[in-house]
Design a protein around this motif. Structure first.
Motif, PDB file in Angstrom:
ATOM      1  N   ALA A 283       1.671  -9.657  15.893  1.00  0.00           N
ATOM      2  CA  ALA A 283       2.217  -8.366  15.482  1.00  0.00           C
ATOM      3  C   ALA A 283       1.165  -7.527  14.763  1.00  0.00           C
ATOM      4  O   ALA A 283       1.257  -6.306  14.722  1.00  0.00           O
ATOM      5  CB  ALA A 283       3.433  -8.585  14.585  1.00  0.00           C
ATOM      6  N   GLU A 560       8.896  -7.132  -2.615  1.00  0.00           N
ATOM      7  CA  GLU A 560       9.665  -5.928  -2.307  1.00  0.00           C
ATOM      8  C   GLU A 560      10.134  -5.327  -3.609  1.00  0.00           C
ATOM      9  O   GLU A 560      10.818  -5.975  -4.375  1.00  0.00           O
ATOM     10  CB  GLU A 560      10.894  -6.288  -1.464  1.00  0.00           C
ATOM     11  CG  GLU A 560      10.586  -6.980  -0.155  1.00  0.00           C
ATOM     12  CD  GLU A 560       9.731  -6.138   0.749  1.00  0.00           C
ATOM     13  OE1 GLU A 560       9.775  -4.890   0.609  1.00  0.00           O
ATOM     14  OE2 GLU A 560       8.998  -6.699   1.570  1.00  0.00           O
ATOM     15  N   ARG A 564       6.012  -1.370  -4.062  1.00  0.00           N
ATOM     16  CA  ARG A 564       5.891  -1.190  -2.627  1.00  0.00           C
ATOM     17  C   ARG A 564       6.548   0.110  -2.177  1.00  0.00           C
ATOM     18  O   ARG A 564       6.046   0.813  -1.306  1.00  0.00           O
ATOM     19  CB  ARG A 564       6.524  -2.379  -1.903  1.00  0.00           C
ATOM     20  CG  ARG A 564       5.932  -2.659  -0.560  1.00  0.00           C
ATOM     21  CD  ARG A 564       6.036  -4.115  -0.217  1.00  0.00           C
ATOM     22  NE  ARG A 564       5.097  -4.913  -0.985  1.00  0.00           N
ATOM     23  CZ  ARG A 564       3.834  -5.096  -0.615  1.00  0.00           C
ATOM     24  NH1 ARG A 564       3.370  -4.551   0.488  1.00  0.00           N
ATOM     25  NH2 ARG A 564       3.025  -5.828  -1.353  1.00  0.00           N
ATOM     26  N   ALA A 565       7.675   0.436  -2.801  1.00  0.00           N
ATOM     27  CA  ALA A 565       8.353   1.687  -2.459  1.00  0.00           C
ATOM     28  C   ALA A 565       7.450   2.874  -2.763  1.00  0.00           C
ATOM     29  O   ALA A 565       7.358   3.821  -1.988  1.00  0.00           O
ATOM     30  CB  ALA A 565       9.668   1.808  -3.235  1.00  0.00           C
ATOM     31  N   LEU A 567       4.171   2.895  -2.795  1.00  0.00           N
ATOM     32  CA  LEU A 567       3.095   2.928  -1.800  1.00  0.00           C
ATOM     33  C   LEU A 567       3.597   3.414  -0.446  1.00  0.00           C
ATOM     34  O   LEU A 567       2.925   4.176   0.239  1.00  0.00           O
ATOM     35  CB  LEU A 567       2.477   1.541  -1.635  1.00  0.00           C
ATOM     36  CG  LEU A 567       1.601   1.052  -2.776  1.00  0.00           C
ATOM     37  CD1 LEU A 567       1.077  -0.326  -2.448  1.00  0.00           C
ATOM     38  CD2 LEU A 567       0.455   2.012  -3.022  1.00  0.00           C
ATOM     39  N   GLU A 568       4.788   2.958  -0.070  1.00  0.00           N
ATOM     40  CA  GLU A 568       5.332   3.349   1.231  1.00  0.00           C
ATOM     41  C   GLU A 568       5.547   4.849   1.295  1.00  0.00           C
ATOM     42  O   GLU A 568       5.272   5.496   2.303  1.00  0.00           O
ATOM     43  CB  GLU A 568       6.658   2.637   1.489  1.00  0.00           C
ATOM     44  CG  GLU A 568       6.471   1.289   2.144  1.00  0.00           C
ATOM     45  CD  GLU A 568       7.772   0.677   2.618  1.00  0.00           C
ATOM     46  OE1 GLU A 568       8.828   1.340   2.470  1.00  0.00           O
ATOM     47  OE2 GLU A 568       7.733  -0.451   3.122  1.00  0.00           O
ATOM     48  N   GLU A 569       6.056   5.392   0.199  1.00  0.00           N
ATOM     49  CA  GLU A 569       6.314   6.822   0.155  1.00  0.00           C
ATOM     50  C   GLU A 569       5.016   7.585   0.385  1.00  0.00           C
ATOM     51  O   GLU A 569       4.943   8.507   1.190  1.00  0.00           O
ATOM     52  CB  GLU A 569       6.915   7.169  -1.207  1.00  0.00           C
ATOM     53  CG  GLU A 569       7.562   8.524  -1.226  1.00  0.00           C
ATOM     54  CD  GLU A 569       8.191   8.828  -2.586  1.00  0.00           C
ATOM     55  OE1 GLU A 569       8.484   7.872  -3.337  1.00  0.00           O
ATOM     56  OE2 GLU A 569       8.356  10.013  -2.859  1.00  0.00           O
ATOM     57  N   GLU A 571       2.252   6.467   1.753  1.00  0.00           N
ATOM     58  CA  GLU A 571       1.713   6.186   3.077  1.00  0.00           C
ATOM     59  C   GLU A 571       2.435   7.012   4.149  1.00  0.00           C
ATOM     60  O   GLU A 571       1.807   7.587   5.028  1.00  0.00           O
ATOM     61  CB  GLU A 571       1.843   4.687   3.371  1.00  0.00           C
ATOM     62  CG  GLU A 571       1.432   4.243   4.760  1.00  0.00           C
ATOM     63  CD  GLU A 571      -0.075   4.141   4.914  1.00  0.00           C
ATOM     64  OE1 GLU A 571      -0.785   4.443   3.950  1.00  0.00           O
ATOM     65  OE2 GLU A 571      -0.520   3.775   6.017  1.00  0.00           O
ATOM     66  N   ALA A 572       3.769   7.063   4.055  1.00  0.00           N
ATOM     67  CA  ALA A 572       4.551   7.819   5.030  1.00  0.00           C
ATOM     68  C   ALA A 572       4.157   9.293   4.986  1.00  0.00           C
ATOM     69  O   ALA A 572       3.964   9.944   6.013  1.00  0.00           O
ATOM     70  CB  ALA A 572       6.041   7.649   4.762  1.00  0.00           C
ATOM     71  N   LEU A 575       0.723   9.795   6.608  1.00  0.00           N
ATOM     72  CA  LEU A 575       0.780   9.706   8.067  1.00  0.00           C
ATOM     73  C   LEU A 575       1.373  10.976   8.675  1.00  0.00           C
ATOM     74  O   LEU A 575       0.896  11.473   9.690  1.00  0.00           O
ATOM     75  CB  LEU A 575       1.612   8.483   8.488  1.00  0.00           C
ATOM     76  CG  LEU A 575       0.957   7.116   8.261  1.00  0.00           C
ATOM     77  CD1 LEU A 575       1.969   6.008   8.499  1.00  0.00           C
ATOM     78  CD2 LEU A 575      -0.239   6.934   9.189  1.00  0.00           C
ATOM     79  N   MET A 576       2.430  11.496   8.042  1.00  0.00           N
ATOM     80  CA  MET A 576       3.082  12.701   8.561  1.00  0.00           C
ATOM     81  C   MET A 576       2.128  13.888   8.486  1.00  0.00           C
ATOM     82  O   MET A 576       2.041  14.690   9.399  1.00  0.00           O
ATOM     83  CB  MET A 576       4.361  12.990   7.774  1.00  0.00           C
ATOM     84  CG  MET A 576       5.475  11.978   7.997  1.00  0.00           C
ATOM     85  SD  MET A 576       6.081  11.914   9.689  1.00  0.00           S
ATOM     86  CE  MET A 576       7.238  13.280   9.691  1.00  0.00           C
ATOM     87  N   ALA A 579      -0.587  13.571  11.125  1.00  0.00           N
ATOM     88  CA  ALA A 579      -0.096  13.813  12.477  1.00  0.00           C
ATOM     89  C   ALA A 579       0.349  15.264  12.647  1.00  0.00           C
ATOM     90  O   ALA A 579       0.783  15.664  13.716  1.00  0.00           O
ATOM     91  CB  ALA A 579       1.056  12.862  12.782  1.00  0.00           C
ATOM     92  N   LEU A 581       2.940  16.618  11.321  1.00  0.00           N
ATOM     93  CA  LEU A 581       4.391  16.650  11.494  1.00  0.00           C
ATOM     94  C   LEU A 581       5.106  17.074  10.217  1.00  0.00           C
ATOM     95  O   LEU A 581       6.323  17.215  10.198  1.00  0.00           O
ATOM     96  CB  LEU A 581       4.901  15.272  11.927  1.00  0.00           C
ATOM     97  CG  LEU A 581       4.451  14.808  13.317  1.00  0.00           C
ATOM     98  CD1 LEU A 581       4.757  13.339  13.526  1.00  0.00           C
ATOM     99  CD2 LEU A 581       5.109  15.641  14.401  1.00  0.00           C
TER     100      LEU A 581
END
Lengths: 582, 216
Positions: A283, A560, A564-565, A567-569, A571-572, A575-576, A579, A581
């Motif tokens: 993966a 979790e 992590r939340a 970092l995810e925010e 990162e998202a 990425l947007m 891109a 977007l």
């Protein structure tokens, strides 16, 4: 111990530094077996050995992830005496007459004294020749461990843990298999089971609960009794409701748990099978990535119907395949020996490089002591790190990691993950820990264990193993192969569902027992707490010598939570933006 | 209400963190691939005795979504039942529960590949539903515009973690599976990558509905 010109590395498990000396030993012997603790290490070592093998000595590789045909070719060549050396894992322990093997090299620390003795003993099966074996510690910490283990052998100080009662998931499988071969008489089967040592103390209610699970699933909610697995006949015997189920059940016999693996095949040239890699590793690949399998570098092309398709790719630096083999914890007794060794003023019995490493640790920080718990904290690579040198063995150190990160989460310290080895747990997060004392409070740890046991990854992994053994999850099904991944859902969902609606279900009990005994190993955390009289916390500016190897450990566990939340925010959003977007 | 707001063919929609879709202008809640009765079907086929709680869990979450949105119309986008026999085998308690959820609402079962036949539960049974600019059907059709579908159980990954996700581009939206016992198909699988346009977004479910560029 094999004398080498190059010093062992600071970290890593491959033992590649010892290649010239290993080659020299191969030259001097008829057949050498080179044992590794994990498949990945065997792969890397074989690859490196082959690059250095200028004379073209015939050397093979053998481990459980390789395709059966390939393994059989190596076994045959070995028996015929056409090979001078085989790089292998425990897979070569079985079923081979290796009378001509005159040297065994063990790469990596043996983890416990008994195992070391057994490995050496297997080296030479001829009764009249002494076994000859060499140890190659893979890194500097393992040098210490190997020396401690050799001294323990000299002192005839063998370790080993008493064996617990027979696991109930295995009993469930036994009942299921018995039913496949014909109707079972519950009383006769009970007598038979309790005649086996591990189950001698099995109570009838416990046995009946297992039979009930096999027959109906054993759920509090009885919603589809008409479809139960076993039906009781008027004469009291139990038989399969649907005899066709026998095939599926037999396909899933076995108690050795492997992680989910995917076959690796060449994309062109007839799609020759090369071996298997873990699903988690597959993966993480993107097309173009390269990795080692069967001693060669291949390029990842894509995933096709549960098969990893690759092409030949000589010459590039491989991303290494991660196969996590069985992880034995270093024994209590061996851990204590190592801690005692650390207290010496100097280490004449150790190779210079390792002695210097320990001296450097003593200089920039401190060496762990038997009666104290050393905790270091330092920033590294934009994250705050905390290392606890508990020396409680890999499993207990992993549990400690889970408990500590849970406490840190509650205290708002935003931990992101941790990794555990036999001697230490390394935790990283967004915020620094200024006072680790409260983290190690025994009562809090124990309470944490109670609360945490329910919803964590170790329990889920244990559940998966137990549910598979007990026959709730089929690892192999013709149907799943046909319809692909979409149809299967993870065993974590079953665990969550049972935890929520049927928390006292047999499999939940078994999971808890197995986890406490195996992966959780809370007993050794208690042993550690008993042993220490206090915590020495050192806040340091950078990574310490003893902590450095931890950064290269595989098996990092993500936490979790808040960190992590956050970092995810970020990162998202990134990425947007990238891109176009957002 | 927390969720990710977006526009599809002019319709203003909200992707909820639970994996349900809400259309405020129509007071319409849409969920896909409930797979009710999965454990029963698996047991019936003598595969294994899975814990029989997935219908209860799925309906609990559906009830929460209804309470949250106060939806007046519910569209179950196909594969609501693991098969037609699983629908017939639903225990009376669960039938009553569904009837309670249906009370006072328009309820539409869209047919799926697992549950093609009509069910003897309340509500309408349709092959697909056209409403305003949108068409709601089980399996996406190539070339469709303003289409809302399910079927694939899409998953998307961020930082190495894959979880159920909505897939969205200018022409269509694919819903994640709402059922408890459902696996997923990664968005980088060729069938999904081919279906979705280059600017497609994946909206991750979980604590929050979080949009990311669709991994492909």
């Amino acid at each position: 111990m094999l004398q080498t010109e190059a010093a062992p590395p600071w970290s890593g498990g491959g033992g590649a530094y010892a290649i010239p000396e290993v080659l020299e030993q191969i030259r001097r012997h008829r057949i050498t077996l080179i044992f590794h603790n994990t498949r990945a290490q065997a792969e890397i070592f074989f690859h490196t050995l082959w690059m250095a093998n200028d004379e073209g000595l015939p050397i093979g590789i053998h481990h459980g992830s390789l395709d059966r045909q390939q393994r059989e070719r190596v076994e045959k060549a070995m028996v015929q005496g056409r090979l001078r050396a085989v790089v292998c894992t425990g897979s070569l322990d079985l079923g081979i007459d290796w009378g001509d093997v005159d040297l065994v090299i063990q790469v990596g620390a043996p983890k416990n004294v008994k195992r070391l003795v057994q490995r050496i003993g297997r080296a030479n099966h001829r009764y009249n020749a002494p076994s000859k074996a060499l140890l190659v510690p893979a890194n500097r910490f393992e040098v210490v461990e190997c020396v401690a283990a050799l001294e323990a052998v000299k002192d005839n100080d063998l370790d080993g843990d008493p064996r617990g009662p027979g696991p109930r998931d295995v009993l469930c499988q036994q009942i299921l298999i018995a039913a496949c071969s014909g109707p079972i008489d519950p009383d006769a089967l009970y007598s038979e089971v309790t005649s086996a040592g591990p189950y001698a103390d099995l109570t009838r209610p416990d046995y009946d609960a297992c039979l009930e699970f096999v027959a109906t699933g054993g759920y509090t909610l009885r919603s589809y009794d008409q479809w139960q697995r076993l039906k009781q006949r008027p004469d009291g015997q139990w038989q399969l409701r649907d005899p066709r189920a026998a095939q599926l059940i037999r396909m899933n016999i076995g108690t050795i748990q492997d992680s989910d693996t995917l076959k690796v095949r060449m994309k062109r040239g007839g799609g020759r099978a090369l071996g298997e890699v873990e699903e988690g590793f597959a993966a993480s690949l993107t097309p173009g990535d390269t990795f080692l399998i069967g001693g060669r570098i291949v390029r990842y092309e894509g995933l096709r119907e549960l098969t990893v398709e690759v092409s030949r790719d000589p010459g590039r630096k491989p991303k290494v395949a991660v196969f996590s083999g069985t992880k034995f914890a270093t024994s209590t007794q061996l851990s204590h020996r190592i801690l005692r060794m650390f207290q010496q003023d100097s280490w004449p019995e150790l190779p210079a490089a390792t002695a210097e490493w320990l001296a450097l640790q003593r200089e920039v920080s401190r060496l762990p002591q038997p009666g104290r718990l050393l905790v270091e904290s330092f920033p590294h690579d934009g994250r705050q790190h905390l290392v606890a040198y508990g020396f409680a063995g890999r499993n207990a150190m992993q549990t400690l990691g889970l408990l500590l990160t849970k406490r840190m989460e509650e205290m708002g310290l935003a931990p992101l993950g941790f990794v555990a080895t036999d001697y230490a747990t390394l935790i990283w997060g967004l915020d620094a820990v200024s006072d680790p004392g409260p983290l190690f409070d025994r009562t809090a740890l124990r309470e944490g264990l109670e609360g945490w046991l329910a919803g964590n990854a170790v329990m889920k992994r244990t559940f998966r193993a137990s549910a598979t053994i007990a026959g709730l999850i089929n690892r192999v099904t013709p149907q799943a192969r046909k319809s692909g991944r979409q149809a299967t859902f993870s065993s974590d969902i079953l665990y969550d569902t049972l935890h929520r609606y049927d928390p006292d279900h047999l499999l939940m009990q078994v999971t808890r027992e197995e986890a406490m005994r195996g992966l959780v190993d809370f007993g050794r955390i208690e042993e550690m707490l008993d042993r220490i009289s206090g915590i020495d916390h050192l806040a340091l500016p950078r990574v310490t010598p003893l902590a450095a190897p931890l950064f290269l450990e595989v098996g990092k566990v993500p936490v979790e939570g808040e960190g992590r939340a956050r970092l995810e925010e970020a990162e998202a959003e990134r990425l947007m933006q990238e891109a176009g977007l957002a | 209400m927390d969720g990710y707001a977006f526009t599809l063919a002019g319709a203003e929609l909200l992707a909820l963190p639970s994996g349900a879709l809400y259309w405020p202008a129509q007071a319409l809640l849409c969920v896909s691939d409930l797979h009710l009765g999965k454990a029963e079907r698996v047991a019936r086929r003598a595969l294994s005795p899975l814990p029989p709680y997935e219908t209860q869990d799925t309906l609990t979450r559906l009830e929460e979504a209804l309470a949250l949105t106060g939806a007046e119309t519910v569209v179950c986008l196909g594969d609501s039942f693991d098969d037609d026999a699983a629908a017939r085998a639903l225990p009376p308690k669960d039938r009553l529960w569904i009837a309670t959820l249906q009370a006072g609402r328009r309820w539409i079962w869209i047919e799926g590949n697992h549950d093609p036949g009509p069910v003897d539960l309340g509500g309408e049974h349709l092959a697909e539903l056209s409403l305003g600019p949108l068409t709601l059907r089980h399996i996406a059709e190539s070339g469709a515009q303003g289409e809302v579908s399910g079927h694939y159980h899409p998953k998307a990954g961020l930082r190495g973690r894959w979880r159920p996700a909505f897939l969205l581009d200018a022409a269509r939206l694919i819903l994640p599976a709402f059922g408890t016992y459902t696996g997923g198909l990664r968005s980088d699988a060729s069938v999904l990558a081919d279906l979705m346009g280059p600017q497609a977004v994946a909206i991750l479910t979980g604590e929050v509905a979080r949009p990311i560029p669709m991994p492909r």
